[in-house]
Design a protein around this motif. Sequence first.
Motif, PDB file in Angstrom:
ATOM      1  N   MET A  89       0.843  -1.227  -0.098  1.00  0.00           N
ATOM      2  CA  MET A  89       0.032  -0.050   0.159  1.00  0.00           C
ATOM      3  C   MET A  89       0.924   1.235  -0.138  1.00  0.00           C
ATOM      4  N   SER A  90       2.013   1.136   0.839  1.00  0.00           N
ATOM      5  CA  SER A  90       2.532   2.539   0.557  1.00  0.00           C
ATOM      6  C   SER A  90       3.524   2.585  -0.551  1.00  0.00           C
ATOM      7  N   ARG A  91       3.886   1.544  -1.158  1.00  0.00           N
ATOM      8  CA  ARG A  91       4.490   1.607  -2.319  1.00  0.00           C
ATOM      9  C   ARG A  91       3.556   2.157  -3.639  1.00  0.00           C
ATOM     10  N   ALA A  92       2.292   1.871  -3.487  1.00  0.00           N
ATOM     11  CA  ALA A  92       1.370   2.206  -4.393  1.00  0.00           C
ATOM     12  C   ALA A  92       0.776   3.753  -4.173  1.00  0.00           C
ATOM     13  N   LEU A  93       1.291   4.389  -2.823  1.00  0.00           N
ATOM     14  CA  LEU A  93       0.652   5.565  -2.628  1.00  0.00           C
ATOM     15  C   LEU A  93       1.992   6.760  -2.940  1.00  0.00           C
ATOM     16  N   LYS A  94       3.127   6.031  -3.559  1.00  0.00           N
ATOM     17  CA  LYS A  94       4.623   6.923  -3.747  1.00  0.00           C
ATOM     18  C   LYS A  94       4.315   7.514  -5.200  1.00  0.00           C
TER      19      LYS A  94
END
Length: 94
Positions: A89-94
């Motif tokens: 999820m954090s990678r998708a938000l970058k």
Amino acid sequence: MTETIQPVSPAEFGTKISNMLVTLTQTVSSFIVPLATLAMLISVIVFITGSVVHSKVVRKTGAVGFFSAAGGLLLFYGIPLIMGVLANMSRALK
């Protein structure tokens, strides 16, 4: 301690942390799983004893102990999955 600390790249740091976490998980699982299994076995014995002597409190204690140990095992095995989902999820938000 007069040694200087050498700088490391983010990729090397990530690799070292990942290796450390894998080793830690393997070490902890070697005693967490047998300990939780023992707690579940003792809780089942307490629950059966409470059923035989018709004690509601002892039965409840056995049930709570069993489900606490089972929940702990589920959490222990579920943490890598939860962390993986959060990382994606954090990678998708970058």
